[in-house]
Design a protein around this motif. Structure first.
Motif, mmCIF file in Angstrom:
data_model
loop_
_atom_site.group_PDB
_atom_site.id
_atom_site.type_symbol
_atom_site.label_atom_id
_atom_site.label_comp_id
_atom_site.label_asym_id
_atom_site.label_seq_id
_atom_site.Cartn_x
_atom_site.Cartn_y
_atom_site.Cartn_z
ATOM 1 N N HIS A 155 15.170 12.117 4.916
ATOM 2 C CA HIS A 155 14.451 13.029 3.854
ATOM 3 C C HIS A 155 14.460 12.412 2.391
ATOM 4 N N THR A 156 15.028 11.361 2.104
ATOM 5 C CA THR A 156 14.916 10.672 0.798
ATOM 6 C C THR A 156 13.646 9.922 0.789
ATOM 7 N N ASN A 157 13.024 9.763 1.722
ATOM 8 C CA ASN A 157 11.906 8.845 1.848
ATOM 9 C C ASN A 157 11.829 7.538 1.271
ATOM 10 N N MET A 158 13.098 7.079 0.946
ATOM 11 C CA MET A 158 13.268 5.461 0.225
ATOM 12 C C MET A 158 13.004 4.548 1.095
ATOM 13 N N ASN A 159 12.342 3.683 0.908
ATOM 14 C CA ASN A 159 11.741 2.276 1.457
ATOM 15 C C ASN A 159 11.741 1.237 0.614
ATOM 16 N N LEU A 160 13.027 0.468 0.832
ATOM 17 C CA LEU A 160 13.043 -0.871 0.049
ATOM 18 C C LEU A 160 13.091 -0.612 -1.590
ATOM 19 N N LEU A 186 0.790 -1.124 -0.009
ATOM 20 C CA LEU A 186 0.087 -0.015 0.007
ATOM 21 C C LEU A 186 0.893 1.182 0.063
ATOM 22 N N GLY A 187 2.302 1.026 -0.002
ATOM 23 C CA GLY A 187 3.013 2.247 0.204
ATOM 24 C C GLY A 187 3.899 2.391 -1.002
ATOM 25 N N SER A 188 3.524 1.713 -2.088
ATOM 26 C CA SER A 188 4.446 1.732 -3.366
ATOM 27 C C SER A 188 4.425 3.196 -3.713
ATOM 28 N N SER A 189 5.494 3.442 -4.021
ATOM 29 C CA SER A 189 5.850 4.649 -4.933
ATOM 30 C C SER A 189 6.977 4.859 -5.782
ATOM 31 N N TYR A 190 7.267 6.163 -6.334
ATOM 32 C CA TYR A 190 8.113 6.150 -7.033
ATOM 33 C C TYR A 190 8.746 7.589 -6.947
ATOM 34 N N GLU A 191 9.941 7.986 -7.052
ATOM 35 C CA GLU A 191 10.744 9.253 -6.706
ATOM 36 C C GLU A 191 11.641 9.573 -7.959
ATOM 37 N N VAL A 192 11.738 11.024 -7.913
ATOM 38 C CA VAL A 192 12.781 11.601 -8.788
ATOM 39 C C VAL A 192 13.685 12.209 -8.065
ATOM 40 N N ALA A 199 22.246 15.347 -6.379
ATOM 41 C CA ALA A 199 21.665 14.851 -5.155
ATOM 42 C C ALA A 199 23.070 14.260 -4.449
ATOM 43 N N ARG A 200 22.766 14.335 -3.014
ATOM 44 C CA ARG A 200 23.781 13.668 -2.171
ATOM 45 C C ARG A 200 23.130 13.153 -1.010
ATOM 46 N N LYS A 201 23.781 12.655 0.124
ATOM 47 C CA LYS A 201 23.221 12.265 1.387
ATOM 48 C C LYS A 201 21.980 13.123 1.666
ATOM 49 N N ASN A 202 20.925 12.473 2.013
ATOM 50 C CA ASN A 202 19.792 12.698 2.777
ATOM 51 C C ASN A 202 19.131 13.921 1.866
ATOM 52 N N THR A 203 19.274 13.913 0.623
ATOM 53 C CA THR A 203 18.696 14.745 -0.463
ATOM 54 C C THR A 203 17.119 14.382 -0.526
ATOM 55 N N LYS A 204 16.312 15.384 -0.380
ATOM 56 C CA LYS A 204 14.775 15.131 -0.730
ATOM 57 C C LYS A 204 14.555 15.043 -2.326
ATOM 58 N N ALA A 205 13.753 14.146 -2.560
ATOM 59 C CA ALA A 205 13.364 13.849 -3.982
ATOM 60 C C ALA A 205 12.619 15.122 -4.530
ATOM 61 N N THR A 206 12.610 15.586 -5.774
ATOM 62 C CA THR A 206 12.062 16.530 -6.502
ATOM 63 C C THR A 206 10.599 16.314 -6.542
#
Length: 375
Positions: free
Chosen positions: A361-366, A60-66, A71-78
């Motif tokens: 802040h990247t919101n990466m999750n698996l 239910l949390g599937s997503s994609y980011e750009v 980008a570097r450490k702890n960069t937020k996706a645009t």
């Protein structure tokens, strides 16, 4: 390690998610201008390309980011695309058109391919959804754009028991033909939407399942990762077979591979080197990236990137553009970039990446699937 690899492959096939990510045309214009250079200096490296990254994050949390160049450490996706309108359900492979205007996602649990425009963000619905019984898709895991923006899709599951209507099958394949097949590759015309017939349709299993490439001679065995060359040639990482196969541009039916490269333990995804002379394969079996010569049948192993310095932890999505290699680490919730300015990356080794993008802040999750635009 073998047991762990089997579990990870099972997650890909089960499915595990790999979402895809995309970016706007205006954003790409900034990328093309190498604006990242203003943010980077000799002591603080950052990514040199826009990166599209898919996240499992539970079904239910599937997503994609750009992630923008720079980008570097702890960069937020645009951009982050997530929500019930997206249709994302355990996505796997990710692909981007050369003009970076369109993203295709192999949506495993949904049994379809989702297409998004470059401006998609938030809880956006896909611009197209390719799926249904006529498509022949079953557990789609890999996706790649072909010349003209046709879409190639690798279905990991579904035993093929004959080349397309031959004698009654026995077991996984017609015993009269050398080979085997678990899964198929299907190609769809650019702009396809809905329950459509694959291009160069060559039905298998007595004509009951549509596909472009499928049959006992294909040696497909659970294809997950899929990559294409500018010519239209396709490469498939066969997760159950420990090998990579390739198919000439325009191949269809019970096509014998024009290359079969063994040497991986549990291959997940595959990328083609900038010159087209090497392929890069993420291997869950030993937390490595393996580099093979793509110019000869059987593909000599050129090098292995592995070791603690690499920061690999269940490496999955992979792409190569210019002189940069990008790898998504599923269990580490990060992606890394290796800069091959010296032209020695294919020698392998315990190499430290130039960039590691990670942090809350990247919101990466698996993360699983990864793609970079190839202008």
């Amino acid at each position: 390690m073998a047991h762990r690899a089997a579990l990870r492959i099972a997650e890909i096939v089960r499915p595990l998610s790999v979402a895809a990510v995309v970016f706007s045309a205006a954003f790409l214009a900034v990328t093309a201008s190498n604006s990242y250079a203003a943010k980077c200096d000799k002591d603080d490296s950052c990514t040199e390309d826009t990166v599209v990254l898919g996240n499992n994050g539970a079904i239910l949390g599937s997503s994609y980011e750009v992630f923008a160049a720079g980008a570097r450490k702890n960069t937020k996706a645009t951009h982050e695309v997530k929500g019930n309108q997206t249709g994302l359900a355990s996505p796997s492979g990710v692909a981007i058109t050369p003009d970076a205007q369109t993203i295709a996602i192999a949506n495993q649990l949904g049994g379809n391919v989702l297409v998004f425009g470059s401006g998609a963000t938030g809880n956006s619905a896909p611009s197209a959804r390719i799926g249904g019984p006529t498509t022949g898709l079953e557990n789609p895991a890999g996706v790649a754009f072909l010349p003209g923006n046709d879409i190639a899709v690798a279905s990991t599951l579904g035993a093929v028991v004959d080349p397309g209507g031959g004698p009654p099958p026995t077991g996984i394949c017609d015993p009269a033909v050398v080979g085997f097949s678990l899964g198929v590759i299907s190609e769809f015309a650019a702009g396809s939407n809905g329950d459509v017939t694959p291009l160069n349709n060559s039905p298998v299993n007595g004509g009951t399942r549509n596909a472009t490439i499928g049959g006992c001679a294909t040696f497909l065995l659970g294809p997950t990762g899929l990559a294409s060359e500018p010519s239209g040639k396709l490469w498939a990482a066969n997760s159950f077979g420990g090998f990579i196969t390739s198919y000439a541009a325009g191949a269809s039916g019970d096509a014998f591979p024009d290359n079969i490269i063994a040497g991986a333990i549990a291959p997940a995804f595959v990328a083609v080197g900038a010159a087209g002379t090497e392929i890069y394969v993420t291997d869950l079996g030993d937390n490595s990236v393996k580099i093979f010569d793509a110019t000869t049948f059987g593909g000599k192993l050129l090098g292995v990137i592995s070791g603690k310095r690499t920061k690999f932890n269940s490496p999955m999505g992979i792409d190569f553009v210019g002189d940069d290699l990008y790898v998504a680490n599923n269990e580490a919730n990060n992606f890394v970039m290796f800069d091959d300015d010296a032209g020695e990356l294919d020698l392998g080794g315990n190499i430290r990446p130039n960039v590691i993008v990670r942090g809350k802040h990247t919101n990466m999750n698996l993360p699983t699937g990864l793609a970079v635009p190839h202008p």
